[in-house]
Design a protein around this motif. Structure first.
Motif, PDB file in Angstrom:
ATOM      1  N   SER A 128     -15.315 -26.694  13.250  1.00  0.00           N
ATOM      2  CA  SER A 128     -15.728 -26.551  11.863  1.00  0.00           C
ATOM      3  C   SER A 128     -14.454 -27.046  10.891  1.00  0.00           C
TER       4      SER A 128
ATOM      5  N   SER B 265     -21.043 -29.478  11.378  1.00  0.00           N
ATOM      6  CA  SER B 265     -19.901 -28.743  11.886  1.00  0.00           C
ATOM      7  C   SER B 265     -19.480 -27.507  11.058  1.00  0.00           C
ATOM      8  N   ILE B 266     -19.951 -27.628   9.596  1.00  0.00           N
ATOM      9  CA  ILE B 266     -19.424 -26.355   8.965  1.00  0.00           C
ATOM     10  C   ILE B 266     -20.611 -25.482   8.616  1.00  0.00           C
TER      11      ILE B 266
ATOM     12  N   ASN C 222     -23.588 -22.809   9.077  1.00  0.00           N
ATOM     13  CA  ASN C 222     -23.856 -21.724   9.664  1.00  0.00           C
ATOM     14  C   ASN C 222     -25.525 -20.947   9.741  1.00  0.00           C
TER      15      ASN C 222
ATOM     16  N   GLU D 139     -26.558 -23.319  19.484  1.00  0.00           N
ATOM     17  CA  GLU D 139     -26.988 -22.590  18.134  1.00  0.00           C
ATOM     18  C   GLU D 139     -28.397 -22.346  18.295  1.00  0.00           C
TER      19      GLU D 139
ATOM     20  N   SER E 184     -16.011 -23.773   7.117  1.00  0.00           N
ATOM     21  CA  SER E 184     -16.945 -22.899   6.965  1.00  0.00           C
ATOM     22  C   SER E 184     -17.431 -22.233   5.924  1.00  0.00           C
TER      23      SER E 184
ATOM     24  N   SER F  34     -20.588 -23.656   3.892  1.00  0.00           N
ATOM     25  CA  SER F  34     -21.615 -23.804   4.383  1.00  0.00           C
ATOM     26  C   SER F  34     -22.798 -23.491   3.567  1.00  0.00           C
TER      27      SER F  34
END
Length: 436
Positions: A74, A412-413, A415, A370, A78, A81
């Motif tokens: 991340s 990558s960041i 959520n 995920e 994050s 996000s």
């Protein structure tokens, strides 16, 4: 035969282990049906050592990351996000504004080839954000649907088709192909699994459609314009060389033009790659000049684009044989292998395809961890599509590289908003979808 098709249909069509290498091998396999064009351009340098090396290094990259089960970190971002989707909306609106202005100022590229070549570069650059933004937003919206019905899928597909039509009017194929295959991959993971036999049928239909699109575009071009001039170089040839050239051209012309158009792109890619390898044998590598050109086009003043540099390279070899591979003032798609080979030979091809495989596997692992109903699926679909398309075009457009960078960083960041759902999806959704 039924058992064979059954086994084939169990393959995850769009996994890193299958989709990209399959398209790459298919692309160069179809190029072997050259209708005597290799003879016409005196192609004698084999491309297969470079192609085989590329496939092997790609698989090594995929396998290593898969076994290590690594994903994209991340980077400590994050906290951004919640702003990702808002930023995509902003990019979409920016692209829409640029597209409208470009259309009013330059006209439609499909109506006149000269319109497409005289578009405002800045507006053309930013207009690409329209299809990019719509693609990401629609795909993500589809993924978040808890109950995706065929009716909803049709609505999303219709919006998708509308945006594709807008860029069809500008006569650019690359955005259309990227949107189309990204959409198919999203459909595969979210709505209904696309079996391999259906995929091959769809691939054939799309391939023929885009080949005919190129064929019609060539037939309708205005030959009175300078950039449509088909005059060949005036060079001294021996009597034998001239006779061999005429004989080869006669052989080529024995095959109807529409049949040659079916695989013209892959045949041309083969010819360009072989010529690039031949060029480096005599003149050495460009040591990064092609990749440097991706960014130098932003500098003030007149700059040579990477694809125009490729045109100069391949024509410098073919002109001595009495033919131009690419018409002057036109750009040349080098294939991704050719792009790497021209700058650094087999070593750069190996490094480039290893990184391709590693990056795709990093995102694919993120999807498996995920769950399919996450932005990571969108990122994976877009990334593997762009990488696959670049097998022909090369990865030389700055806007496409920036799009890739954004999608990878966003993946990558970002959520999952519902953490409980994330845990459940992570354990069940992937396996259920792949077995359906």
């Amino acid at each position: 035969m039924k058992k064979l098709f059954g086994k084939l249909n169990k393959i995850d069509t769009f996994s890193p282990y299958f989709f990209l290498p399959f398209i790459l091998i298919l692309y160069f396999f179809t190029s072997m049906f050259d209708w005597h064009k290799f003879e016409q351009f005196n192609i004698h340098v084999s491309i297969w050592p470079a192609v085989i090396l590329a496939v092997i290094c790609y698989y090594i990259g995929v396998y290593v990351i898969d076994k290590l089960n690594w994903t994209i970190p991340s980077f400590g971002l994050s906290f951004l996000s919640k702003y990702v989707i808002h930023f995509i909306v902003f990019l979409t609106l920016l692209g829409l504004g640029a597209f409208i202005l470009m259309t009013f100022e330059g006209g439609l590229g499909i109506s006149d080839e000269s319109n497409r070549r005289n578009l405002d570069p800045k507006l053309n650059f930013f207009s690409q954000l329209l299809w990019f933004g719509v693609l990401l937003l629609l795909s993500y919206k589809m993924i978040l649907e808890k109950n995706m019905t065929w009716k909803k899928a049709f609505v999303y597909g219709s919006i998708f088709a509308g945006v594709i039509f807008l860029f069809l009017l500008m006569a650019y194929r690359t955005p259309l192909i990227i949107m189309l295959f990204t959409g198919i991959i999203i459909f595969h993971y979210v709505v209904k699994r696309v079996k391999l036999t259906w995929f091959l049928t769809t691939l054939l239909v799309i391939g023929v459609a885009f080949s005919m699109f190129s064929f019609i575009r060539v037939l309708t071009e205005d030959r009175s314009l300078e950039f449509n001039d088909r005059e060949q170089p005036d060079v001294e040839l021996t009597e034998d060389e001239r006779e061999n050239l005429l004989t080869a051209e006669q052989k080529v012309n024995q095959t109807p033009l529409w049949i040659r158009a079916l695989n013209e792109e892959s045949v041309t890619g083969h010819i360009v790659l072989s010529t690039i390898i031949e060029y480096t044998q005599e003149n050495g590598y460009l040591n990064g000049e092609i990749h440097k050109g991706i960014f130098s086009t932003l500098l003030p003043g007149e700059q040579t684009s990477p694809r125009m540099e490729v045109t100069k390279v391949v024509n410098s070899v073919s002109v001595e044989k009495g033919k131009n591979i690419t018409r002057e003032n036109r750009t040349t798609t080098p294939t991704f292998i050719g792009q790497l080979f021209l700058d650094g030979g087999y070593l750069l091809v190996a490094i480039g395809f290893f990184l391709y495989g590693a990056l795709i596997s990093l995102i694919y692992n993120k999807v498996k961890q995920e769950g399919i109903r996450s932005f990571h699926t969108v990122a994976y679909a877009f990334t593997i599509t762009v990488f696959t398309v670049s097998m022909h075009t090369g990865l030389l457009d700055l806007i496409i590289i920036l799009m890739l960078g954004f999608v990878i960083i966003a993946s990558s960041i970002i959520n999952m908003e519902n953490k409980t759902a994330s845990v459940i999806l992570k354990k069940t959704a992937w396996a259920n979808n792949m077995n359906s």
